[in-house]
Enzyme design. Structure first.
Site, short mmCIF file in Angstrom:
data_model
loop_
_atom_site.label_atom_id
_atom_site.label_comp_id
_atom_site.label_asym_id
_atom_site.label_seq_id
_atom_site.Cartn_x
_atom_site.Cartn_y
_atom_site.Cartn_z
N SER A 161 -4.89 4.86 -3.83
CA SER A 161 -3.45 4.83 -3.33
C SER A 161 -3.04 4.09 -2.24
O SER A 161 -4.12 3.70 -1.53
CB SER A 161 -3.09 6.19 -2.71
OG SER A 161 -2.16 6.50 -2.41
N HIS A 175 4.01 0.21 -2.41
CA HIS A 175 3.44 1.26 -2.29
C HIS A 175 2.68 1.12 -3.98
O HIS A 175 3.39 0.86 -5.10
CB HIS A 175 4.01 2.59 -2.46
CG HIS A 175 3.45 3.65 -3.13
ND1 HIS A 175 4.02 4.15 -4.35
CD2 HIS A 175 2.47 4.51 -2.69
CE1 HIS A 175 3.22 5.26 -4.96
NE2 HIS A 175 2.33 5.45 -3.77
N ASN A 177 -0.19 3.64 -6.62
CA ASN A 177 -1.12 4.89 -6.71
C ASN A 177 -1.37 4.78 -8.33
O ASN A 177 -0.43 4.74 -8.94
CB ASN A 177 -0.45 6.10 -6.37
CG ASN A 177 -1.36 7.30 -6.70
OD1 ASN A 177 -0.85 8.15 -7.49
ND2 ASN A 177 -2.34 7.60 -6.06
N TYR A 178 -2.78 4.91 -8.35
CA TYR A 178 -3.35 4.95 -9.87
C TYR A 178 -4.35 6.13 -9.91
O TYR A 178 -5.27 5.87 -9.15
CB TYR A 178 -3.92 3.69 -10.43
CG TYR A 178 -2.61 2.85 -10.58
CD1 TYR A 178 -2.01 2.77 -11.99
CD2 TYR A 178 -2.25 1.82 -9.58
CE1 TYR A 178 -0.96 1.88 -12.01
CE2 TYR A 178 -1.06 0.91 -9.89
CZ TYR A 178 -0.45 1.00 -10.73
OH TYR A 178 0.66 0.30 -11.08
N ARG A 179 -4.13 6.97 -10.64
CA ARG A 179 -5.20 8.25 -10.78
C ARG A 179 -5.37 8.86 -12.15
O ARG A 179 -4.65 8.57 -12.98
CB ARG A 179 -4.35 9.41 -9.94
CG ARG A 179 -3.13 9.60 -10.31
CD ARG A 179 -2.25 10.61 -9.23
NE ARG A 179 -0.96 10.87 -9.99
CZ ARG A 179 0.23 10.09 -9.86
NH1 ARG A 179 0.07 8.91 -9.25
NH2 ARG A 179 1.23 10.38 -10.56
N GLY A 329 -6.23 18.16 2.07
CA GLY A 329 -7.31 16.97 1.97
C GLY A 329 -7.33 16.38 3.64
O GLY A 329 -6.88 17.06 4.40
N ILE A 331 -6.37 14.68 6.29
CA ILE A 331 -4.85 14.54 6.81
C ILE A 331 -4.61 12.97 7.04
O ILE A 331 -3.69 12.37 7.04
CB ILE A 331 -4.43 15.59 7.75
CG1 ILE A 331 -2.99 15.65 7.83
CG2 ILE A 331 -5.06 15.14 9.24
CD1 ILE A 331 -2.43 16.07 6.78
N GLU A 332 -5.60 12.26 7.90
CA GLU A 332 -5.22 10.83 8.29
C GLU A 332 -5.08 9.77 7.05
O GLU A 332 -4.41 8.90 6.91
CB GLU A 332 -6.39 10.54 9.10
CG GLU A 332 -6.21 10.92 10.46
CD GLU A 332 -4.93 10.67 11.50
OE1 GLU A 332 -4.41 9.72 11.22
OE2 GLU A 332 -4.50 11.43 12.22
N SER A 333 -5.98 10.37 6.01
CA SER A 333 -5.88 9.45 4.77
C SER A 333 -4.58 9.94 3.88
O SER A 333 -3.82 8.82 3.64
CB SER A 333 -7.19 9.74 3.90
OG SER A 333 -8.30 9.27 4.54
#
Lengths: 370, 370
Positions: A161, A175, A177-179, A329, A331-333
């Site tokens: 991400s 942006h 994101n691949y999941r 999760g 939080i900073e990430s």
């Protein structure tokens, strides 16, 4: 889990620290919610974030993890080269039950004010509420009517991400994101797997040539895999990145897909991998072209206000962010996608016919770019 | 509805405009969701926002509306006097089906960068999802299991809401909201009424004398009505203003209450009115004391980061904001609580023992101030 540089004793120590954190003070509540255990910082990124006692490197989980780690390396290297000055800081962490992540963030670079690229591998049980956030419209109903009492849904998720916010108001935010997701058999519902992802672009001003290049790149990638993909995933992005309370999208779209499992797994994996591989080609030329553009204070003010809308979108609607907040999760990430600066003016004047009004119009009424 | 200065013909015109807005383009979706019709701007604030064919001025709805309108006038006048330069802009609107609001916002004043005080009166039917957001834990279950198909819950809501963000990082942000709610009989559930509200303070740095004054003011108000109120509502504020994903409150609390209907309506109305009347006394002395304090760039940076957390709280947890976003209220009024500037740094360093660390500690571990 492969923890390079960590002996079994060190690993036991990490697990102990984590258990303490998880039960100390306010943290306790987070871990009692059926979410994910608290993470533990690592000194260096491990070779793999998978559970070695369960996952084979040659399986789909191993292949997907290698692909996103490799993409993180390639994209960060290309962005550092383009920036010329900023460097990504790396933070790696793991969870005692398995999984972890590697976050890389560049802050106050020469070209980007903030750019983050994170990979993560998560094993856990999710509360049915988070399952719904992750699966969206396709969510299954909890068979008991109250899934929390049934212990939540066991899942595996791996993903990459990224959000990048340049300084120059004529260079767009991007942006991607691949999941890859799997759920295990749960309460009589068979396990499922699916891919999701996308790349979208958020400029503060419309530049048609830029948009033709960006969308054109993804159309070419899509067309190599399925002639129906681009039209479908472009429309899906226009729908997904809609900020309902503002009656406009956050930007000018791109591609978005989720719950993809309609073809053999290897075929969707290949498509997902190619789309991820197109990030540098689709985005970096736009930044190269505009990183030195002249701009006014008014341009910066407008950019900060558009970033305010970006914050609203991410905190209210974005599936990855809301999923992350619910499952506690790192939080900073999760929040590294937020811009360094954002601005909210009350009832801002947008002059009809101005470049600012054109951007709003393009966000409210999606166009065909490729 | 009393629309001062609007003839029946003008009112019909407003209703026509509104109907067009509501069915044009993307708006259509908002009005089809069981939410609230789109608002229409008025040239001047009407004497009353109630439906004159239904609501009597001498009833509880009329008395509550007069109280919040009067408080809006008094608080805005006091804030303008303290600012010395900034002036509140006023925007009034109504909805064709009844209800409306008066928003007042001061932007770029000498002392406050942004201060908003809004009143609104809303008649509508809310989707059970929004009903749950408004009622929180006390929400009733939709008897059919899918309330949207049953047409939603008819409700009346009147309230005053405010957030004020000063420039000086040593002068705190303050929020208050006082509201009165009624639901009508629906699907066999009898109509309900309740009061909610509170005032809370969000400094970027801890100042003990300020906090003793602020909390002490509300303790005195509470004690005049019920010796149990302050302890209960102080604890409720500490719970309510908790930003779970940050493991801390957004600020240093105050009082908060909701679903209050355990005493005769007039008694709770009197308490709510007194708490609302304490805003100037509790808050303005803190701003007066610190509006001229010397500060550094680092202080401003920290203030902007705390305002980032404030944005997170409002968009993710705040019941009024999430209710407003779901029911498609007037978006500029709902989001006037957001600061002019906010900042998100990745993994900011907070030095142990620093004034910044003290603030975080006080937000993580609530103290007794009065």
């Amino acid at each position: 889990m492969h923890l390079s540089g960590h002996s079994p004793a060190a690993r036991a120590e990490l697990q102990q620290q984590s258990a303490e954190k998880a039960t100390a003070g306010l943290d306790g509540e987070r871990c009692g919610c059926g979410g994910i255990e608290k993470e533990v910082a690592l000194e260096a990124a491990p070779d793999s974030l998978l559970r070695d006692e369960i996952d084979e490197a040659s399986g789909i989980r191993g292949r997907f993890e290698r692909r996103i780690r490799e993409a993180q390396n390639a994209i960060c290297a290309a962005v550092e080269a383009e920036d010329g000055e900023g460097r990504f800081r790396e933070d790696a962490w793991c969870r005692p039950g398995g999984g972890g992540g590697v976050s890389r963030v560049m802050q106050n670079g020469r070209v980007w004010e903030k750019a983050g690229v994170g990979v993560s591998v998560v094993y856990g049980t999710m509360p049915p509420e988070a399952y719904r956030a992750a699966r969206g419209a396709a969510a299954v109903k909890s068979p008991s009517g109250n899934g929390a009492s049934a212990g939540g849904v066991p899942f595996f998720a791996a993903g990459i991400s990224s959000v990048m916010h340049p300084h120059n108001p004529f260079a767009p935010t991007m942006h991607f994101n691949y999941r890859y997701f799997e759920t295990e058999d749960w309460n009589g519902i068979p396990g499922q797997w699916w891919f999701g992802g996308g790349t979208d672009i958020t400029p503060a001003y419309v530049n048609e040539a830029d948009m033709r290049h960006f969308h054109g790149t993804y159309k070419a990638v899509c067309d190599r895999h399925d002639p129906e993909y681009y039209a479908r995933f472009k429309a899906w992005a226009d729908e997904y990145f809609f900020c309902k309370h503002r009656e406009q999208r956050r930007g000018l779209g791109g591609i978005f897909f989720d719950d993809l499992n309609h073809k053999p797994r290897d075929e969707i994996m290949a498509f997902s991998s190619d789309a991820l591989g197109a990030v540098e080609e689709s985005y970096l030329p736009l930044v190269r072209a505009h990183k030195g553009d002249a701009y006014t204070e008014q341009n910066k003010r407008w950019q900060a206000m558009r970033r305010g809308l970006y914050v609203e979108y991410n905190l209210v609607y974005d599936r990855g962010t809301t999923f992350g907040l619910k499952t506690a999760g790192r939080i900073e990430s999760i929040l590294m996608s937020l811009p360094l600066h954002a601005r909210w003016e009350y009832c801002p004047d947008v002059e009809p016919g101005s470049p600012e009004a054109e951007l709003v119009d393009a966000c409210a009424h999606p166009r065909t770019w490729a």
